[in-house]
Design a protein around this motif. Structure first.
Motif, PDB file in Angstrom:
ATOM      1  N   ASP A  96      -4.969  -3.798  10.573  1.00 53.84           N
ATOM      2  CA  ASP A  96      -5.287  -4.750   9.406  1.00 53.84           C
ATOM      3  C   ASP A  96      -3.844  -4.936   8.976  1.00 53.84           C
ATOM      4  O   ASP A  96      -3.716  -6.028   7.890  1.00 53.84           O
ATOM      5  CB  ASP A  96      -6.091  -4.091   8.414  1.00 53.84           C
ATOM      6  CG  ASP A  96      -5.590  -2.709   7.963  1.00 53.84           C
ATOM      7  OD1 ASP A  96      -5.929  -1.932   8.777  1.00 53.84           O
ATOM      8  OD2 ASP A  96      -5.095  -2.413   7.060  1.00 53.84           O
ATOM      9  N   LEU A 223     -10.853  -2.348   8.424  1.00 54.78           N
ATOM     10  CA  LEU A 223     -10.635  -3.084   7.385  1.00 54.78           C
ATOM     11  C   LEU A 223     -10.332  -4.754   7.623  1.00 54.78           C
ATOM     12  O   LEU A 223      -9.445  -5.054   8.400  1.00 54.78           O
ATOM     13  CB  LEU A 223      -9.446  -2.691   6.462  1.00 54.78           C
ATOM     14  CG  LEU A 223      -9.045  -3.388   5.214  1.00 54.78           C
ATOM     15  CD1 LEU A 223     -10.459  -3.497   4.062  1.00 54.78           C
ATOM     16  CD2 LEU A 223      -7.793  -2.727   4.514  1.00 54.78           C
ATOM     17  N   GLU A 225     -11.192  -8.898   5.886  1.00 65.64           N
ATOM     18  CA  GLU A 225     -11.570  -9.552   4.724  1.00 65.64           C
ATOM     19  C   GLU A 225     -13.056  -9.306   4.304  1.00 65.64           C
ATOM     20  O   GLU A 225     -13.310  -9.271   3.137  1.00 65.64           O
ATOM     21  CB  GLU A 225     -11.248 -11.038   4.699  1.00 65.64           C
ATOM     22  CG  GLU A 225      -9.883 -11.487   4.474  1.00 65.64           C
ATOM     23  CD  GLU A 225      -9.111 -10.876   3.487  1.00 65.64           C
ATOM     24  OE1 GLU A 225      -9.525 -10.961   2.330  1.00 65.64           O
ATOM     25  OE2 GLU A 225      -8.041 -10.125   3.567  1.00 65.64           O
ATOM     26  N   THR A 227     -14.808  -6.767   5.078  1.00 66.12           N
ATOM     27  CA  THR A 227     -15.076  -5.357   4.460  1.00 66.12           C
ATOM     28  C   THR A 227     -14.330  -4.875   3.329  1.00 66.12           C
ATOM     29  O   THR A 227     -14.456  -3.459   2.910  1.00 66.12           O
ATOM     30  CB  THR A 227     -14.906  -4.307   5.731  1.00 66.12           C
ATOM     31  OG1 THR A 227     -13.477  -4.409   6.144  1.00 66.12           O
ATOM     32  CG2 THR A 227     -15.829  -4.950   6.934  1.00 66.12           C
ATOM     33  N   ARG A 228     -13.327  -5.361   2.907  1.00 63.97           N
ATOM     34  CA  ARG A 228     -12.484  -5.047   1.850  1.00 63.97           C
ATOM     35  C   ARG A 228     -13.464  -4.797   0.463  1.00 63.97           C
ATOM     36  O   ARG A 228     -14.334  -5.618   0.183  1.00 63.97           O
ATOM     37  CB  ARG A 228     -11.644  -6.107   1.344  1.00 63.97           C
ATOM     38  CG  ARG A 228     -10.624  -5.432   0.330  1.00 63.97           C
ATOM     39  CD  ARG A 228      -9.356  -6.610   0.181  1.00 63.97           C
ATOM     40  NE  ARG A 228      -8.697  -6.547   1.256  1.00 63.97           N
ATOM     41  CZ  ARG A 228      -7.411  -5.619   1.586  1.00 63.97           C
ATOM     42  NH1 ARG A 228      -7.426  -4.807   0.883  1.00 63.97           N
ATOM     43  NH2 ARG A 228      -6.912  -5.917   2.742  1.00 63.97           N
ATOM     44  N   HIS A 229     -13.430  -3.613  -0.041  1.00 63.46           N
ATOM     45  CA  HIS A 229     -14.259  -3.221  -1.262  1.00 63.46           C
ATOM     46  C   HIS A 229     -15.669  -3.387  -0.872  1.00 63.46           C
ATOM     47  O   HIS A 229     -16.564  -3.558  -1.618  1.00 63.46           O
ATOM     48  CB  HIS A 229     -13.734  -3.946  -2.378  1.00 63.46           C
ATOM     49  CG  HIS A 229     -12.629  -3.735  -3.002  1.00 63.46           C
ATOM     50  ND1 HIS A 229     -12.110  -4.254  -4.178  1.00 63.46           N
ATOM     51  CD2 HIS A 229     -11.476  -2.777  -2.664  1.00 63.46           C
ATOM     52  CE1 HIS A 229     -10.806  -3.541  -4.595  1.00 63.46           C
ATOM     53  NE2 HIS A 229     -10.477  -2.806  -3.437  1.00 63.46           N
ATOM     54  N   ARG A 250     -10.178   2.823   6.196  1.00 61.99           N
ATOM     55  CA  ARG A 250      -8.949   2.382   5.454  1.00 61.99           C
ATOM     56  C   ARG A 250      -9.224   2.514   3.874  1.00 61.99           C
ATOM     57  O   ARG A 250     -10.583   2.331   3.529  1.00 61.99           O
ATOM     58  CB  ARG A 250      -8.701   0.867   5.807  1.00 61.99           C
ATOM     59  CG  ARG A 250      -8.064   0.945   7.152  1.00 61.99           C
ATOM     60  CD  ARG A 250      -6.475   1.422   7.054  1.00 61.99           C
ATOM     61  NE  ARG A 250      -5.877   1.041   8.348  1.00 61.99           N
ATOM     62  CZ  ARG A 250      -5.800   2.048   9.250  1.00 61.99           C
ATOM     63  NH1 ARG A 250      -6.351   3.079   9.292  1.00 61.99           N
ATOM     64  NH2 ARG A 250      -4.979   1.674  10.434  1.00 61.99           N
ATOM     65  N   GLY A 252      -8.791   0.511   1.764  1.00 66.41           N
ATOM     66  CA  GLY A 252      -9.284  -0.923   1.043  1.00 66.41           C
ATOM     67  C   GLY A 252     -10.578  -0.930   1.323  1.00 66.41           C
ATOM     68  O   GLY A 252     -11.210  -1.902   0.531  1.00 66.41           O
ATOM     69  N   LEU A 253     -11.497  -0.037   1.848  1.00 71.28           N
ATOM     70  CA  LEU A 253     -12.796  -0.109   2.132  1.00 71.28           C
ATOM     71  C   LEU A 253     -13.447   0.149   0.924  1.00 71.28           C
ATOM     72  O   LEU A 253     -14.654  -0.382   0.483  1.00 71.28           O
ATOM     73  CB  LEU A 253     -13.418   0.593   3.207  1.00 71.28           C
ATOM     74  CG  LEU A 253     -12.696   0.341   4.576  1.00 71.28           C
ATOM     75  CD1 LEU A 253     -13.424   1.599   5.451  1.00 71.28           C
ATOM     76  CD2 LEU A 253     -13.365  -0.828   5.067  1.00 71.28           C
ATOM     77  N   ASP A 255     -13.559   0.153  -3.580  1.00 72.85           N
ATOM     78  CA  ASP A 255     -12.985  -0.325  -4.973  1.00 72.85           C
ATOM     79  C   ASP A 255     -12.462   1.060  -5.483  1.00 72.85           C
ATOM     80  O   ASP A 255     -13.266   1.787  -6.293  1.00 72.85           O
ATOM     81  CB  ASP A 255     -13.822  -1.120  -5.565  1.00 72.85           C
ATOM     82  CG  ASP A 255     -13.383  -1.690  -6.926  1.00 72.85           C
ATOM     83  OD1 ASP A 255     -12.446  -1.098  -7.363  1.00 72.85           O
ATOM     84  OD2 ASP A 255     -13.955  -2.464  -7.495  1.00 72.85           O
ATOM     85  N   GLU A 277      -5.688   3.065  -1.125  1.00 75.72           N
ATOM     86  CA  GLU A 277      -5.417   1.916  -1.092  1.00 75.72           C
ATOM     87  C   GLU A 277      -4.041   1.327  -1.035  1.00 75.72           C
ATOM     88  O   GLU A 277      -3.399   0.244  -0.333  1.00 75.72           O
ATOM     89  CB  GLU A 277      -6.009   0.914  -2.221  1.00 75.72           C
ATOM     90  CG  GLU A 277      -7.504   0.970  -2.299  1.00 75.72           C
ATOM     91  CD  GLU A 277      -8.136  -0.489  -3.013  1.00 75.72           C
ATOM     92  OE1 GLU A 277      -7.951  -1.485  -2.624  1.00 75.72           O
ATOM     93  OE2 GLU A 277      -8.598  -0.189  -4.149  1.00 75.72           O
TER      94      GLU A 277
END
Length: 333
Positions: A96, A223, A225, A227-229, A250, A252-253, A255, A277
């Motif tokens: 990523d 990770l 776009e 799966t982000r948060h 990762r 970023g997965l 929040d 993050e």
């Protein structure tokens, strides 16, 4: 008839140049292995006081292969300093932090670590889960600080057997996690990009539904776009105050700001976090929470896995320079 050296090879060496991007201190044996086969350009040791972009412009203009060690950013502006680049060998499973769009547009092949780290990361995920549930790290501190003598018994932890465990990402790592949890009598379910009929576990089409039917979420996916948060306020809410989140994917997965608030308010049971993050930075609020186990992105790193990674890296580089098929080629390049 004498053979011609590869483009980018050191004159007279017969060995092609390989650029190493950001070599951590623990990777010295890995560097030695590369040096056995290639002429290694390493800005950190060759020119530690020179700006990286200046080194690349001066030394690496003809370099065709780059080894990216660890989850280090490789953005388009760095790639553009390497006009001859045709291969990026990532030593991580997730890619990523590499600008794949730039690589695709320029025809740069990208490989990753494949299954090299899968078993070690799966072991670590289960260890984090056991630690959070049974409170082993806090028990260790309790004894070391003398609290056992002063205050008596340590608070009870929770058993793993019978827990409903939801795995986010049933790939190489996630499937190994599931295999390890079966002897504990866990009820295993999963969410993935698609249903995997070859596995006997319950499938949930959304992470929200998976969380609503789980005591534990273990994050093993890559990770992107999409799966982000993916672990957001709504997911944490349905996981409830006994729920546990384990992240070996990762940072970023999740929040992260929401996670901190849920943990501080007691609206989650605990977390085991190997990734964050903004590494190596992480929320300082987590440092004072006894229901959180923190780890410095080390789930994948054992001497054994690093040795296997070195062999895979050398094999891919040799294949590239001899125009042979590459292993662990990242899809979409």
């Amino acid at each position: 008839m004498s053979s011609q050296p590869e483009p980018g090879a050191e004159p007279g060496s017969g060995r092609p140049d390989v650029l190493v991007h950001r070599l951590p201190s623990f990777a010295l044996p890995f560097l030695a292995l590369l040096c056995d086969h290639f002429t290694v350009l390493d800005p950190c040791t060759d020119s530690p006081d020179e700006p990286a972009h200046a080194f690349l412009a001066r030394r690496a203009g003809l370099t065709r292969a780059l080894v990216c060690v660890g989850p280090i950013p490789l953005p388009a502006d760095t790639l553009r300093l390497l006009p001859s680049l045709r291969l990026v060998v990532a030593t991580t499973t997730g890619v990523d932090k590499i600008d794949l769009r730039e690589c695709r547009q320029r025809g740069i092949a990208v490989t990753n670590a494949g299954t090299t780290f899968a078993e070690d990361v799966a072991d670590y995920a289960v260890a984090l889960l056991l630690d959070v549930l049974r409170r082993m790290s806090t028990a260790d501190r309790y004894v070391r600080e003398g609290s056992w003598l002063k205050n008596g018994d340590h608070p009870l932890g929770f058993k793993l057997r019978g827990k409903q465990v939801g795995i986010v990402g049933l790939g190489n790592i996630g499937s190994h996690v599931a295999k390890r949890l079966q002897p504990f009598g866990c009820d295993i379910a999963y969410n993935s990009r698609s249903k995997k009929p070859s596995f006997p576990y319950r499938y949930h089409a959304s992470v929200h539904d998976l969380a609503a039917n789980s005591d534990v979420l273990i994050l093993c996916c890559t990770l992107t776009e999409e799966t982000r948060h993916v672990i957001d306020r709504e997911v944490m809410t349905v996981l409830e105050d006994r729920g546990v989140i384990i992240n070996v994917g990762r940072g970023g997965l999740i929040d992260e700001k929401e996670l901190v608030q849920f943990l501080m308010r007691g609206e989650l049971g605990g977390a085991g976090l190997d990734v964050f993050e903004d590494e190596p930075n992480m929320p300082k609020e987590l440092l004072g929470l006894d229901n959180v186990v923190l780890s410095p992105h080390s789930a994948a790193l054992t001497p054994e896995s690093f040795e296997a990674l070195g062999e895979l890296t050398v094999s891919n580089l040799k294949a590239f320079f001899s125009n042979q098929p590459l292993s662990c080629l990242v899809q979409g390049e």
